[in-house]
Scaffold this motif. Structure first.
Motif, PDB file in Angstrom:
ATOM      1  N   THR A  60      19.571  29.789  40.506  1.00  0.00           N
ATOM      2  CA  THR A  60      20.729  28.941  40.852  1.00  0.00           C
ATOM      3  C   THR A  60      21.453  29.462  42.088  1.00  0.00           C
ATOM      4  O   THR A  60      21.703  28.719  43.040  1.00  0.00           O
ATOM      5  CB  THR A  60      21.731  28.921  39.680  1.00  0.00           C
ATOM      6  OG1 THR A  60      21.036  29.066  38.456  1.00  0.00           O
ATOM      7  CG2 THR A  60      22.556  27.645  39.686  1.00  0.00           C
ATOM      8  N   THR A  61      21.809  30.744  42.060  1.00  0.00           N
ATOM      9  CA  THR A  61      22.593  31.342  43.134  1.00  0.00           C
ATOM     10  C   THR A  61      21.817  31.293  44.456  1.00  0.00           C
ATOM     11  O   THR A  61      22.393  31.042  45.522  1.00  0.00           O
ATOM     12  CB  THR A  61      22.916  32.816  42.777  1.00  0.00           C
ATOM     13  OG1 THR A  61      23.359  32.850  41.411  1.00  0.00           O
ATOM     14  CG2 THR A  61      23.966  33.393  43.677  1.00  0.00           C
ATOM     15  N   SER A 148      15.027  37.898  32.838  1.00  0.00           N
ATOM     16  CA  SER A 148      16.225  37.908  33.672  1.00  0.00           C
ATOM     17  C   SER A 148      17.477  37.650  32.826  1.00  0.00           C
ATOM     18  O   SER A 148      18.505  38.315  32.988  1.00  0.00           O
ATOM     19  CB  SER A 148      16.088  36.835  34.762  1.00  0.00           C
ATOM     20  OG  SER A 148      17.198  36.859  35.610  1.00  0.00           O
ATOM     21  N   LYS A 268      15.623  41.905  40.477  1.00  0.00           N
ATOM     22  CA  LYS A 268      14.308  42.149  41.074  1.00  0.00           C
ATOM     23  C   LYS A 268      13.858  41.014  41.968  1.00  0.00           C
ATOM     24  O   LYS A 268      13.182  41.232  42.965  1.00  0.00           O
ATOM     25  CB  LYS A 268      13.255  42.368  39.979  1.00  0.00           C
ATOM     26  CG  LYS A 268      13.213  43.783  39.471  1.00  0.00           C
ATOM     27  CD  LYS A 268      11.899  44.072  38.769  1.00  0.00           C
ATOM     28  CE  LYS A 268      11.920  45.466  38.145  1.00  0.00           C
ATOM     29  NZ  LYS A 268      10.871  45.627  37.147  1.00  0.00           N
TER      30      LYS A 268
HETATM   31  P1  A3P Z   1      15.915  38.535  38.317  1.00  0.00           P
HETATM   32  O1  A3P Z   1      16.846  38.936  37.214  1.00  0.00           O
HETATM   33  O2  A3P Z   1      14.532  38.263  37.808  1.00  0.00           O
HETATM   34  O3  A3P Z   1      15.906  39.468  39.469  1.00  0.00           O
HETATM   35  P2  A3P Z   1      20.648  32.646  38.648  1.00  0.00           P
HETATM   36  O4  A3P Z   1      21.246  32.636  40.002  1.00  0.00           O
HETATM   37  O5  A3P Z   1      20.180  31.313  38.165  1.00  0.00           O
HETATM   38  O6  A3P Z   1      21.521  33.358  37.671  1.00  0.00           O
HETATM   39  O7  A3P Z   1      19.280  33.481  38.739  1.00  0.00           O
HETATM   40  C1  A3P Z   1      19.300  34.857  38.964  1.00  0.00           C
HETATM   41  C2  A3P Z   1      17.890  35.326  39.262  1.00  0.00           C
HETATM   42  O8  A3P Z   1      17.517  34.860  40.579  1.00  0.00           O
HETATM   43  C3  A3P Z   1      17.768  36.826  39.295  1.00  0.00           C
HETATM   44  O9  A3P Z   1      16.422  37.104  38.871  1.00  0.00           O
HETATM   45  C4  A3P Z   1      17.975  37.108  40.769  1.00  0.00           C
HETATM   46  O10 A3P Z   1      17.511  38.351  41.198  1.00  0.00           O
HETATM   47  C5  A3P Z   1      17.171  35.974  41.378  1.00  0.00           C
HETATM   48  N1  A3P Z   1      17.509  35.730  42.783  1.00  0.00           N
HETATM   49  C6  A3P Z   1      18.722  35.573  43.340  1.00  0.00           C
HETATM   50  N2  A3P Z   1      18.638  35.445  44.672  1.00  0.00           N
HETATM   51  C7  A3P Z   1      17.317  35.516  44.981  1.00  0.00           C
HETATM   52  C8  A3P Z   1      16.583  35.477  46.204  1.00  0.00           C
HETATM   53  N3  A3P Z   1      17.194  35.335  47.376  1.00  0.00           N
HETATM   54  N4  A3P Z   1      15.233  35.591  46.141  1.00  0.00           N
HETATM   55  C9  A3P Z   1      14.610  35.747  44.945  1.00  0.00           C
HETATM   56  N5  A3P Z   1      15.246  35.804  43.763  1.00  0.00           N
HETATM   57  C10 A3P Z   1      16.595  35.696  43.774  1.00  0.00           C
END
Ligand code: A3P
Length: 305
Positions: A60-61, A148, A268
């Protein structure tokens, strides 16, 4: 408004901690979301809203940062104007007054707004369908999503404790986690995409070829972009750069809300990390259960790239 620094030692901080849960139409939510459900359900979407929807921990982020960079034509400084959670109101996320809830932030925000939700399609406020707002949905393979979510639940104090790894696998499989069943979530939105203005993206595709996926978003938003701006966006939204970006990595929140020394928000960012956690037996059981729950759906996931 109190700065996050001031908040650290302030009694109000306790109000952010909402470990109690309650179901809304069979979907687990925080108790306070459930208490405020009428207001959330009656949220008034606008035709020019853009909604970023996902199951928790699906990228999402990352998608929010990509969209913000596109909307600001690659201007990094503009994208540093505020925390990710203030740039894009999280519509259902509710706190007790006087704290700002997602609905308060959304109603104060000038249009065109970009909003965030983790609601399953059947619980999305109906005004989004009625107004035909654009929606970008991002999905991630269940095993990495589970890993995650497990780590995130260990470190954030704003959600229920995940228990042990073994317990958490069961909670995830049976949908006894916030926002309910991953299986119903991804399938519900997959079915909705044929009837509405929805771009359905996959975390694994974004990782494999971010440029291609950003181009899909550009097309969906009816925008064009010079090659050098696109390359600037690609750099800014890479995992390593976002991990260092305080406006995207949630490090401005006090550790009593997110204890990132336990597990960082930008943890990660790799497909296939599940292999470091699932035992052979857990994986086999998971796959069997997955086949049952996903039977009949055309939706498929890659668990590695
Ligand atoms: P991991 O815990 O596997 O590292 P959300 O934003 O939906 O909460 O998702 C968070 C997950 O997206 C986390 O996964 C985070 O590290 C990953 N994430 C965030 N930004 C990222 C990016 N630029 N590239 C790859 N993964 C990313």
């Amino acid at each position: 408004k109190m700065s996050l620094d001031e908040m650290k030692d302030h009694q109000l901080v306790g109000k952010y901690i909402q470990p109690e849960t309650r179901e809304v139409d069979g979907v687990l939510m925080t108790k306070i979301i459930s208490d405020n459900w009428d207001k959330i359900w009656n949220f008034q979407a606008k035709p020019d809203d853009l909604l970023i929807a996902s199951y928790a921990k699906s990228g999402t982020t990352w998608t929010q940062e990509i969209v913000d960079m596109i909307q600001n034509d690659g201007d990094v400084q503009k994208c540093q104007r505020a925390n990710t959670f203030d740039r894009h109101p999280f519509i259902e996320w509710t706190f007790p007054p006087p704290l700002n809830s997602g609905l308060d932030l959304a109603s104060k925000m000038p249009s065109p707004r970009t909003l965030k939700t983790h609601l399953p399609a059947q619980l999305l406020p109906p005004s989004f369908w009625k107004e035909n707002s654009k929606i970008i949905y991002v999905a991630r393979n269940p095993k990495d999503c589970l890993v995650s979510y497990y780590h995130f639940s260990r470190m954030t104090k704003m959600m229920p404790d995940p228990g042990t790894w073994e317990e958490y696998i069961e909670s995830f499989k049976t949908g006894k986690v916030l926002w309910g069943s991953w299986y119903n979530h991804v399938k519900g939105w997959w079915d909705a995409k044929d009837k509405h203005h929805i771009l359905y993206l996959f975390y694994e595709d974004m990782k494999e070829d971010p440029k291609r996926e950003i181009q899909k978003i550009l097309k969906f938003l009816e925008k064009e972009m010079p090659e050098e701006v696109l390359n600037k966006i690609l750099y800014h939204i890479s995992f390593d750069v976002m991990k260092q970006n305080p406006m995207a990595n949630y490090t401005t929140l006090p550790t009593i809300l997110m204890d990132q020394p336990i597990s960082p928000f930008m943890r990660k960012g790799m497909p296939g990390d599940w292999k470091n956690y699932f035992t052979v037996a857990q994986n086999e059981e998971f796959d069997k259960d997955y086949q049952k729950k996903m039977a009949g759906s055309t939706l498929t996931f890659r668990t590695e790239i």
